[in-house]
Scaffold this motif. Structure first.
Motif, PDB file in Angstrom:
ATOM      1  N   SER A 156       0.834  -1.206   0.000  1.00 33.19           N
ATOM      2  CA  SER A 156       0.000   0.000   0.000  1.00 33.19           C
ATOM      3  C   SER A 156       0.868   1.256   0.000  1.00 33.19           C
ATOM      4  O   SER A 156       0.522   2.265  -0.618  1.00 33.19           O
ATOM      5  CB  SER A 156      -0.936   0.009   1.217  1.00 33.19           C
ATOM      6  N   GLN A 197       1.988   2.484  -3.485  1.00 28.65           N
ATOM      7  CA  GLN A 197       0.969   2.910  -4.444  1.00 28.65           C
ATOM      8  C   GLN A 197       0.782   4.430  -4.351  1.00 28.65           C
ATOM      9  O   GLN A 197       1.189   5.063  -3.390  1.00 28.65           O
ATOM     10  CB  GLN A 197      -0.366   2.218  -4.154  1.00 28.65           C
ATOM     11  N   GLU A 236      -7.127   3.585  -5.918  1.00 27.61           N
ATOM     12  CA  GLU A 236      -7.906   2.389  -5.576  1.00 27.61           C
ATOM     13  C   GLU A 236      -7.006   1.278  -5.059  1.00 27.61           C
ATOM     14  O   GLU A 236      -7.356   0.572  -4.104  1.00 27.61           O
ATOM     15  CB  GLU A 236      -8.692   1.918  -6.800  1.00 27.61           C
ATOM     16  N   SER A 237      -5.837   1.097  -5.684  1.00 27.75           N
ATOM     17  CA  SER A 237      -4.924   0.046  -5.248  1.00 27.75           C
ATOM     18  C   SER A 237      -4.371   0.346  -3.853  1.00 27.75           C
ATOM     19  O   SER A 237      -4.189  -0.566  -3.036  1.00 27.75           O
ATOM     20  CB  SER A 237      -3.774  -0.113  -6.239  1.00 27.75           C
TER      21      SER A 237
END
Length: 403
Positions: A286, A289, A294-295
Motif C-alpha cells: 500500500s 501505491q 484504488e490500489s
C-alpha cells in the motif's frame, strides 16, 4: 490536517498517514497482533511416546507446616515447596498433555521441576543434565515445558521458563535455539545469546535450513549489516516457501530494498502477499501505491483486515480527510462513520496516534470525559506521550478560559 473548527489544532497531526517515510527503514515494521514465527515450529517432526498419566500429589510447603518444634526449615537438599508457586497450573499441563503438545504426564513435569529447583540451590557439577536424565527429560521436551511456563501469567513462572529455555538451547534443541535468538532480536539484546546465535549461524551455513538462514538474516539486519542480511534472506527464499518465517524473510527483504531498489522491493512484497497472504506485505504494498488510489486503499483494507494496526489507522485518517473536505461537522460519533470505526480498532489494539484521534473525535461531539480516557491511555504510549500531555494541557487551558 484536521479542521481546527471541528476538533482543535494539534502540533503534530495524528491524522497523518502512519509510517509514510518515502521508503526509509527508520520507522520499523508495522505493528501487527503479536505472534512469534518460531514459537509454533514443529520440533524436527519428532514423535514421542507419551508417558502414562499417574495421579498428581500436591504437597504442602514445609515452611507452612507447624509441629511441636515450630515451623520446619528446609535444608539445601530438601525440596523447598515454596518454589511450586512458580510451576505451571495443573490445568494447563493437563490441557497440553491431552492435546498431545506435552509428551509426558503432568505429574512427571511437576516431579522434574521439584527436583530441578532443589538441585538448583546447590548447583553441583553437571546437575542440569543429571536432573533431566533422572526424569527422562530430553532437550525437546524441556523446550516444551519452557514454552508452557512462558505462557503463564506470573513473572516468576516466565522467569523459570526462560531458564529452562536457555538450558534446552544449550543442550541443542533447535526450536529453543531459534526462540532464544528471535526473542533477543525483538528486545535488541543479541549480545546476551552468543552461543545460540553461533548455532543459528552454523545451521544456516549448512545450506539446507531456510529457517536458520532467515533468522541469521534478521540478526544481521538488527546489527545494521544490511548487505549480509539481504544475502541470507535471499538464500532462504530462493526455493519453496514452505517453512515458518518465509513471509518474514520476504518482507524484510523488501524493507531493505525499498531504499535503493523499488522494483526488487515490490517483487518481494508481492511474492509474500500472493503466495503467503502476509498482512505486512499488503501494508508495504500500500505504501508503494499512489496515495488515495484504488490500489492504495485496497491493499490497506487487506492489511487492516489481517490485523495491521497502522493500516487501520491510515484508513481512518483517509476517511477523516473525506469528512474534512466535505465541510460538514459531525454531531455524534456515529457521524464519523468509518473514520471512527477504523480509528477505534487501531486505538483498542494499542496504536497511540489512533488513541489521540479518538480523543479528538469524542471531544468534538461533546463527549469530553470519554476523550480524556483516550488521552490517559495515549499517555501510556511512549511514542505519543508528549503529544497526549500537550493536548490535555490545551483542553485544561480552554476550560479555564471558558470559566
Amino acid at each position: 490536517m484536521m479542521n481546527p473548527s471541528m476538533c482543535g489544532p494539534v502540533s503534530r497531526s495524528p491524522w497523518r498517514t502512519a509510517l509514510v517515510n518515502n521508503g526509509c527503514l527508520q520507522t520499523g515494521a508495522p505493528i501487527v497482533m503479536p505472534r512469534n514465527i518460531f514459537r509454533s515450529e514443529k520440533r524436527h517432526n519428532q514423535t514421542r511416546t507419551r508417558a502414562p498419566a499417574k495421579p498428581l500429589k500436591l504437597r504442602t510447603s514445609p515452611s507452612q507446616q507447624s509441629g511441636k518444634f515450630g515451623k520446619l526449615k528446609s535444608s539445601p537438599m530438601v525440596p523447598n515447596y515454596d518454589y511450586e508457586q512458580n510451576f505451571p497450573p495443573i490445568t494447563l499441563l493437563k490441557t497440553a498433555y491431552n492435546s498431545g503438545a506435552l509428551p509426558i504426564a503432568p505429574a512427571q513435569v511437576i516431579d522434574f521441576l521439584r527436583d530441578f529447583q532443589t538441585q538448583r540451590q546447590v548447583e553441583s557439577p553437571g546437575w542440569k543434565r543429571r536432573v533431566c536424565l533422572n526424569h527422562d527429560i530430553d532437550p525437546w521436551t524441556l523446550g516444551i515445558i519452557a514454552g508452557i511456563l512462558d505462557n503463564c501469567e506470573r513473572p516468576s513462572q516466565k522467569s523459570l521458563g526462560a531458564i529452562l529455555l536457555g538450558i534446552a538451547a544449550s543442550f541443542g534443541d533447535r526450536a529453543s535455539i531459534f526462540k532464544r535468538v528471535y526473542e533477543a532480536i525483538a528486545i535488541k539484546r543479541l549480545q546476551d545469546v552468543p552461543e545460540a546465535l553461533q548455532q543459528v549461524g552454523l545451521l544456516a551455513k549448512k545450506g539446507n535450513d531456510p529457517q536458520a538462514m532467515t533468522l541469521l538474516g534478521m540478526a544481521l539486519y538488527s546489527q545494521q549489516k544490511e548487505d549480509k542480511a539481504l544475502e541470507w534472506l535471499r538464500k532462504a527464499t530462493s526455493g519453496t516457501l514452505d517453512f515458518h518465517g518465509a513471509a518474514e524473510a520476504l518482507v524484510l527483504q523488501g524493507r531493505i530494498l525499498m531504499a535503493h531498489d523499488t522494483d526488487g522491493a515490490m517483487a518481494a512484497f508481492q511474492r509474500a502477499a500472493s503466495e503467503l497472504e502476509d498482512s505486512k506485505a499488503f501494508f508495504y504494498l500500500s505504501k508503494m501505491q499512489t496515495p488515495g488510489s484504488e490500489s492504495h486503499e485496497a491493499f490497506l483494507i487487506q492489511a487492516a483486515s489481517s490485523g495491521v494496526l497502522e493500516a487501520c489507522h491510515n484508513l481512518g485518517a483517509m476517511e477523516m480527510a473525506k469528512i474534512n473536505e466535505g465541510g460538514k461537522r459531525p454531531r455524534s460519533l456515529n457521524d464519523y462513520g468509518l473514520a471512527r470505526e477504523w480509528a477505534q480498532i487501531a486505538a483498542e489494539g494499542g496504536f497511540g496516534f489512533s488513541m489521540l484521534n479518538m480523543a479528538l473525535m469524542c471531544k468534538s461531539v461533546g463527549r469530553r470525559d470519554e476523550g480524556l480516557e483516550w488521552l490517559e491511555k495515549a499517555e501510556g504510549k511512549v511514542d505519543v506521550r508528549e503529544e497526549a500531555q500537550s493536548m490535555r494541557a490545551r483542553w485544561e487551558s480552554e476550560d479555564v478560559a471558558q470559566g
